[in-house]
Design a protein around this motif. Sequence first.
Motif, short mmCIF file in Angstrom:
data_model
loop_
_atom_site.label_atom_id
_atom_site.label_comp_id
_atom_site.label_asym_id
_atom_site.label_seq_id
_atom_site.Cartn_x
_atom_site.Cartn_y
_atom_site.Cartn_z
N SER A 604 42.70 -36.53 1.00
CA SER A 604 41.94 -37.31 1.98
C SER A 604 40.61 -37.72 1.36
N ASN A 606 36.77 -38.87 2.38
CA ASN A 606 35.90 -38.67 3.54
C ASN A 606 34.52 -39.26 3.25
N GLU A 610 33.38 -35.28 5.45
CA GLU A 610 34.09 -34.53 6.49
C GLU A 610 35.00 -33.47 5.87
N GLU A 612 38.27 -31.31 7.11
CA GLU A 612 39.27 -31.10 8.15
C GLU A 612 39.91 -29.73 8.01
N ASP A 632 40.70 -24.25 6.13
CA ASP A 632 39.54 -25.07 6.55
C ASP A 632 38.80 -25.54 5.29
N LEU A 658 48.10 -31.82 9.05
CA LEU A 658 46.73 -31.93 9.52
C LEU A 658 46.64 -31.31 10.90
N GLU A 660 43.36 -30.44 12.42
CA GLU A 660 42.14 -30.83 13.14
C GLU A 660 41.29 -31.69 12.23
N LYS A 661 40.87 -32.86 12.75
CA LYS A 661 39.96 -33.71 11.97
C LYS A 661 38.62 -33.02 11.81
N GLY A 662 38.00 -33.26 10.69
CA GLY A 662 36.78 -32.54 10.39
C GLY A 662 35.52 -33.29 10.75
N ASP A 856 36.14 -43.36 9.45
CA ASP A 856 37.23 -42.39 9.40
C ASP A 856 38.17 -42.73 8.25
N GLU A 858 42.07 -41.57 7.05
CA GLU A 858 43.26 -40.77 7.31
C GLU A 858 43.70 -40.05 6.04
#
Length: 862
Positions: A604, A606, A610, A612, A632, A658, A660-662, A856, A858
């Motif tokens: 990902s 970020n 971020e 996640e 985490d 995935l 939880e989005k961070g 954001d 993904e």
Amino acid sequence: MIESDNDELNTNLPEDQETITRVSGMYKDWFLDYASYVILERAVPAIEDGFKPVQRRIMHSMKDLDDGRYNKVANIVGHTMQYHPHGDASIADAMVQIGQKDLLIDTQGNWGNILTGDSAAASRYIEARLSKFALDVVYNPKITEWQASYDGRRKEPVNLPVMFPLLLAQGGEGIAVGLSTKILPHNFIELIDASIKHLKGKRFTILPDFPTAGIADFTNYNDGLRGGRVRIRAKISQLDKNTLVITEIPFGTNTSSLIDSILKANDKGKIKIKKIEDNTAADVEILVHLPAGISPDKTIDALYAFTSCETSVSPLGCVIEDNKPLFIGVSEMLRRSTDNTVQLLKSELEIKLGEFEELWHFASLERIFIENRIYRDIEEEETWEGVIKAIDSGLKPHVKHLKRLVTEDDIVRLTEIRIKRISKFDIDKAQQKIDALDEQIAEVKHHLSHLIDYAIAYFARLKKEYGEGRERKTEIRIFDDVDATKVIIRNTKLYVNRIEGFVGTSLKRDEYVGDCSDIDDIIVFTKSGKMMVTKVDSKTFVGKDIIHVAVFKKKDKRTIYNMIYRDGAKGPTYVKRFAVTAITRDKEYDLTTGAKGSTGLYFSANPNGEAEVVTILLRQVGSIKKLKWDLDFSDILIKGRASKGNLVSKFPVKRIELKEKGVSTLKPRKIWFDDTVRRLNVDGRGELLGEFKGEDRLLIINQSGYVKTILPELTAHFDNDMVVLEKWIPEKPISAIYYEGEKERYYVKRFVIDNENKEEMFISEHDKSHLEIVSTDWLPVAEIVFGKERGKEQKENQHVNLEEFISVKGIKALGNQLTTDKVKHINLLDPLPYEREEDGNDIDDEDLDIDDLNQDSEPTLF
């Protein structure tokens, strides 16, 4: 057929065969002669007076024709051709250039416009005469060295006795054979001040000042020597949210060329504009209308980066001294010009002293001759020799006090005195004349003995008489470099073929990635754990199985990449977090350990760091008890891209999900304001404005009475009349005292900003209304100093607690009247103490591109 200088080459040759001619000698002599002529007689100015030959001949011709009235330029050009061996067009062009500098020539008619680039009218339609300044400082035939003109019919000056650093005031440019010169114009008043400092033995610095004004960075001026560089920018301001206005332009450009460069940049897609209006008349006014949604601040930077709104000029100080080119800096030019002026003033004084002494000598002889009736001694003389001898004998007893011997020429002048003059001779008036001459002689001798003081007074007089209206036009400022990749309009679409491994702008049938520009770099990650940065092109192979592609931002510490990969075909799984700040273009980087069969399992990107939470699921192998757990990414430290990472599991991973989005793991950043360049930065330069999160804004208040809030973008521009720049606290009131022009009274108001996206005026719009003081303190205190009113006692100063004086109202409210008494001035005092709980946020000095906030991204799952 050319005859050779070697007769042996011509012997025994048939009549129809050509001879061989050696031309090496011709090249050597003729070329050097031509080069010397161009350097000395056409292109390069002389250091003595600052003129090129054509300019000097124009000024000499104008003096020949000067009678105080205007002359047709065509007439002046024709007269100049008596001295200048070239065509009328070159003379007319040179004269227009002098006239446009508005210093030596008083012009009448259409002389063109340096702002718009419009050319002057034909020389038969325009007129000119010498300016008062030119008559004052350029001419003095008594101290001028003369030479024969090119045809020998007339005399012309070798150099004009210019008593001013004219070359630096006007500037000069020329291209000769093998060398060139480019001396930039300087400010009239600053040159005089520098000359005075030099005469006083003090240090000085002079910087160019351009007639087109603008803003300039002289950091690398290098005193005008070879290798120097001056950056010049147009003055651009924001008229409203969709309009920019250009009010000053760079030196060497005009409104036409500037507009052309803007239109070309728009056509190439580097900037985006709606239309341009040129309202230039006496002053520059170019309106640049922007489409909706285009940032004015970014467009200003883009204009500097991609158009002639920013130009670079390289000075080259080359002058002629003693018939040879000389490369010197502008400081040395000023010293030599000033020293030359001192010598010219000395010569002028010495000539004046000789003239006064000669007048005194003959006035004294005349008085002796008439008062002692010596003229009667010649009545009985019958020969001219006898007359001369009789007068000489009669003068001898009375000439001991004279300053020089009596010559025969003096006696001859005495014999030419008319009887009528002798009969009306007044001894008292004659003595008064002699006394006046004595005073003038004493004054000139005093000036000669105090020559430097006299020269300083001379320059001070020039400044007083001619300096009005010649203040500096070009603003001196240090520029912040514009990053072209951050301000260019992304007008090209980027596509990717993930399976085949191609990226480019021509793959329109494949997956659309985003907008880009032709100067962007793109960063690509593949499933095998490889990374590459390459320049945008129509089609580029970067590696099969692409998992992420984006526009690359150099030195970007905010974009954090989260990655989980398997080391080798059957090896353990590792997790890592890293940033990519700098790379070598087109080099493939391996983000794994490099073992054969390594592959990415999770990825990902970020943009705000971020982190996640993902779920790790293992394959059922043997007696593994724990097949599923959460990971985490905020627990993983951010390291370099070459780091191996932390172990996730030694066992095979089935899949990663995935959970939880961070949120951002990066801390608020510090932002500074550098007043020198008037730009925001994150490098610690200037005044610290505070710690900013993505939603925090800046408060800006201008002296003109406008207030607004903006996001702290590093590309933001700030007006020169800005009086408040600080981190905006929405609930914190703004207190202001202003003079209301219509009511002619001072008013107080306190308000908060309701619309953060709108610039609003908080004082009345009357022409005489003006902001007196403004404060963003919680409990501000003002001091009123009252004026003295006739018939009343002086009122003591009054302190006003603005928080108690008026409650917070709307931004458009008039406010409360401060006082009915006459006010001399109002001071802002230290505020009263106020306690407030502050937000407890840690800070970090990391770089941040505000445009990337709240984006954001993904993750890529496998």
